[in-house]
Design an enzyme around this catalytic site. Structure first.
Site, PDB file in Angstrom:
ATOM      1  N   ASN A 190      40.602  38.410  32.277  1.00  0.00           N
ATOM      2  CA  ASN A 190      39.485  38.872  32.984  1.00  0.00           C
ATOM      3  C   ASN A 190      39.162  40.176  32.438  1.00  0.00           C
ATOM      4  OD1 ASN A 190      37.510  39.013  35.296  1.00  0.00           O
ATOM      5  ND2 ASN A 190      38.709  40.521  36.347  1.00  0.00           N
ATOM      6  N   GLU A 236      33.268  39.516  38.784  1.00  0.00           N
ATOM      7  CA  GLU A 236      33.155  40.818  39.761  1.00  0.00           C
ATOM      8  C   GLU A 236      31.826  41.324  39.685  1.00  0.00           C
ATOM      9  OE1 GLU A 236      35.982  43.677  38.421  1.00  0.00           O
ATOM     10  OE2 GLU A 236      37.603  42.298  38.356  1.00  0.00           O
ATOM     11  N   ASP A 258      28.804  43.541  40.247  1.00  0.00           N
ATOM     12  CA  ASP A 258      27.907  44.268  41.088  1.00  0.00           C
ATOM     13  C   ASP A 258      26.938  45.210  40.169  1.00  0.00           C
ATOM     14  OD1 ASP A 258      29.760  46.164  39.576  1.00  0.00           O
ATOM     15  OD2 ASP A 258      30.476  46.948  41.662  1.00  0.00           O
ATOM     16  N   GLU A 316      41.516  43.306  31.921  1.00  0.00           N
ATOM     17  CA  GLU A 316      41.197  44.412  31.119  1.00  0.00           C
ATOM     18  C   GLU A 316      42.372  44.457  30.098  1.00  0.00           C
ATOM     19  OE1 GLU A 316      40.269  47.612  33.687  1.00  0.00           O
ATOM     20  OE2 GLU A 316      38.611  46.196  34.888  1.00  0.00           O
ATOM     21  N   HIS A 328      30.204  43.916  35.710  1.00  0.00           N
ATOM     22  CA  HIS A 328      29.772  45.374  36.459  1.00  0.00           C
ATOM     23  C   HIS A 328      28.581  45.830  35.556  1.00  0.00           C
ATOM     24  CE1 HIS A 328      33.465  45.118  38.941  1.00  0.00           C
ATOM     25  NE2 HIS A 328      33.852  45.042  38.019  1.00  0.00           N
TER      26      HIS A 328
END
Ligand code: XIL
Length: 574
Positions: free
Chosen positions: A426, A493, A495, A378, A462
């Site tokens: 990332n 990642e 979700d 990030e 996300h």
């Protein structure tokens, strides 16, 4: 402590759960223990220190016992305030199965000035990187003058019991904890206290932990024995009992193997539920061929003090991945969050050296065991706050000290520490077109121009709000744009907010199909497996109020997302 320490129980379980494994042939004296059912010795007495304590974070096995050095591990809030103790749990050591009445007797050698704590957990705590929830368990603490018993009942963050009594000779002290007739009694030579048992060990399991003040001389656990009383029983838990689990043909990992890409399918995983929750472990081993360390390798977990590293949980995950033929993706070396307080308080002039030392030590430790690293996590500001209306670099301790060059330096240090690892940057929120993607693209293009050893970009993916969607076609175009720069990509990642099970399923499947369609998309990873341990849980409530972002629900039942992922994989068969 016998010289011949026995086979680590969990490794045995990890190996048994591996499909057709030869990955962890035992090297220790594993025939010394009964091989069938972990039978209780005839006396109903178990010498726990005869088992393996070599993986206790901060513990050192010595001839006289286990020396406990405090790690001072704390879970600090991201602004550096607060701090919840995060005491070491012997996840890979002996666990007891208990029924009825029993007592556990421990002898501790505690040098002056030390605070010695022994933990007996009915359920191990749930650990995230911003908070920890104690479930059922108790702590026995001995200080210069006092003995303390704290009991958590699993219904509240506040202990059900917190009692203190004076002790007169606390240097070498034998404490006995007895469970009998619905009470817990703690006895030493000169003290005695009793509290009602709120069912701390109703799970039938005891897992141990130990902690110390890192600034005082180490204490030693000299003996630890459990004895059955009346009609009770104590047994060293035979973690080898679960049958070997072969991935069923319709599992995500088996189906992914049949795609022309043989795409690795991964999930972020944590050590605590892998050890304590059979259902979680079964999903982990049968469904996934890749493992991302969820929190275990974030700086505040792995590097709690300037000269203190703790690899216990990361090593557990690495061994679990190897035993189950999973590729290990390690997360994360450099991040503006999840840093221990000492790092947050570093003088700017000391930060570059601290960052590169951290990277060389951690990536060096896992060299040859992890395939991939998130080197920088990030890096972009969460706001479109740059001069051009795009996000600038996120301002944090590393960026403030080194500007953009912290990224170059981090990748160079990671490449030096582990030249064979694939190195990723990332980021979240870069799946859609717009200023965030533009800023990310330009950043990695500059890195490539400068010859920084970056291999790829992780799209976190996300989806946390109703109405938020990832357009698979746009995501594909971003992956293709990166390929032009010579960079691979991964879904790192994902979700998905559960606004409806159908919409959620479509979202998971759309992102997977985008990845399957682009040859440079190297893997697809979900951020967790089940809502039971999801990272979006409402942790202010007790017990946790789970989120709904993951493919398996909190009772471990598959949601429609699982079938959608299966179908997407089937459609991509060779
Ligand atoms: C999350 C963890 O899963 C939680 O346990 C923690 O409380 C907060 O962080 N992007 C990342 C991950 O790169 O490290 C974050 O992990 C989720 C968002």
């Amino acid at each position: 402590m016998p010289a011949n320490t026995r086979l680590p129980l969990l490794v045995t379980a990890l190996c048994l759960l591996a499909a057709g494994t030869t990955a962890c042939e035992p090297s220790g004296d594993h025939h010394a223990r009964p091989t069938t059912s972990g039978t209780t010795p005839a006396s109903g007495r178990v010498n726990l220190l005869a088992e393996d304590w070599s993986h206790l974070p901060g513990g050192t096995v010595e001839p006289g016992g286990v020396r406990i050095h405090g790690l001072g591990r704390q879970i600090v809030l991201q602004d550096g305030t607060g701090g919840q103790p995060h005491p070491p749990v012997n996840l890979r050591g002996p666990q007891l199965t208990v029924h009825g009445d029993f007592h556990i007797r421990a002898t501790l050698h505690r040098p002056a000035g030390q605070t010695a704590s022994l933990y007996l957990y009915g359920e191990v705590p749930i650990v995230y990187d911003e908070w920890l929830q104690n479930r059922q368990g108790l702590r026995i603490t001995i200080t210069e003058h006092q003995l303390n018993l704290t009991v958590w009942d699993g219904h509240s963050a506040t202990p059900a019991t917190n009692r203190t009594t004076p002790v007169t000779s606390p240097t070498t002290i034998t404490v006995t904890l007895e469970r009998h007739d619905g009470n817990l009694t703690l006895t030493t030579d000169d003290t005695h206290m009793s509290a009602p048992d709120p069912g701390v060990f109703d799970t039938g399991t005891v897992t141990f932990g130990a902690d110390a003040d890192p600034d005082a001389p180490d204490w030693t656990l000299n003996t630890l024995e459990a004895t059955a009383r009346n009609t009770g029983s104590v047994t060293v838990r035979d973690t080898r009992t679960p049958a070997q689990q072969t991935p069923p043909p319709d599992s995500l990992r088996a189906l992914a193997e049949t795609t022309s890409r043989r795409l690795p399918i991964g999930a972020a995983m944590a050590a605590e539920p892998l050890v304590s929750d059979d259902g979680y472990r079964a999903l982990a081993t049968t469904q996934f061929s890749m493992l991302t360390t969820e929190n275990a390798l974030k700086p505040q977990f792995v590097h709690p003090g300037p000269n203190t590293y703790n690899f216990a949980e990361g090593d557990l995950l690495a061994d679990f991945a190897a035993a189950n033929h999973m590729t290990m993706h390690a997360h994360t070396l450099v991040f503006g969050e999840a840093n221990p307080r000492w790092m947050q308080q570093l003088d700017p002039a000391d930060r570059e050296r601290a960052m590169t030392e951290h990277i060389s030590t951690v990536a060096g430790h896992y060299r040859g065991r992890v395939a991939e690293w998130d080197v920088v996590n990030e890096p972009l500001s969460p706001e479109d706050d740059g001069p051009d209306g795009r996000p600038g670099l996120r301002e944090h301790l590393w960026q403030q000290a080194m500007g953009e060059s912290y990224i170059d330096k981090a990748f160079t240090a990671a490449h030096t520490a582990d030249p064979d690892a694939t190195l990723y940057l990332n980021e979240f929120g870069a799946e859609a077109d717009g200023p965030r993607w533009d800023a990310l693209y330009d950043l990695v293009a500059r890195l490539k121009d400068r010859g920084v050893p970056i291999d790829g970009v992780g799209f976190q993916s996300h989806i946390h709000e109703a109405g938020d969607h990832i357009d698979p076609a746009v995501l594909r175009s971003h992956i293709a744009d990166l390929a032009e720069l010579g960079l691979s990509a991964r879904i790192s990642e994902i979700d998905v907010y559960g606004e409806s099970p159908r919409v959620q399923a479509t979202q998971f499947a759309g992102v997977l199909s985008a990845c399957l369609s682009e040859p440079t998309c190297t893997s697809f990873t979900t951020w967790g497996i089940t809502d039971r341990y999801g990272s979006t849980a409402e942790h202010d409530s007790y017990p946790l109020e789970p989120g709904d972002e993951l493919p398996w629900d909190q009772r471990l039942r598959p949601k429609p997302a699982v079938a959608a992922l299966q179908n997407t994989l089937r459609a991509a068969r060779r």
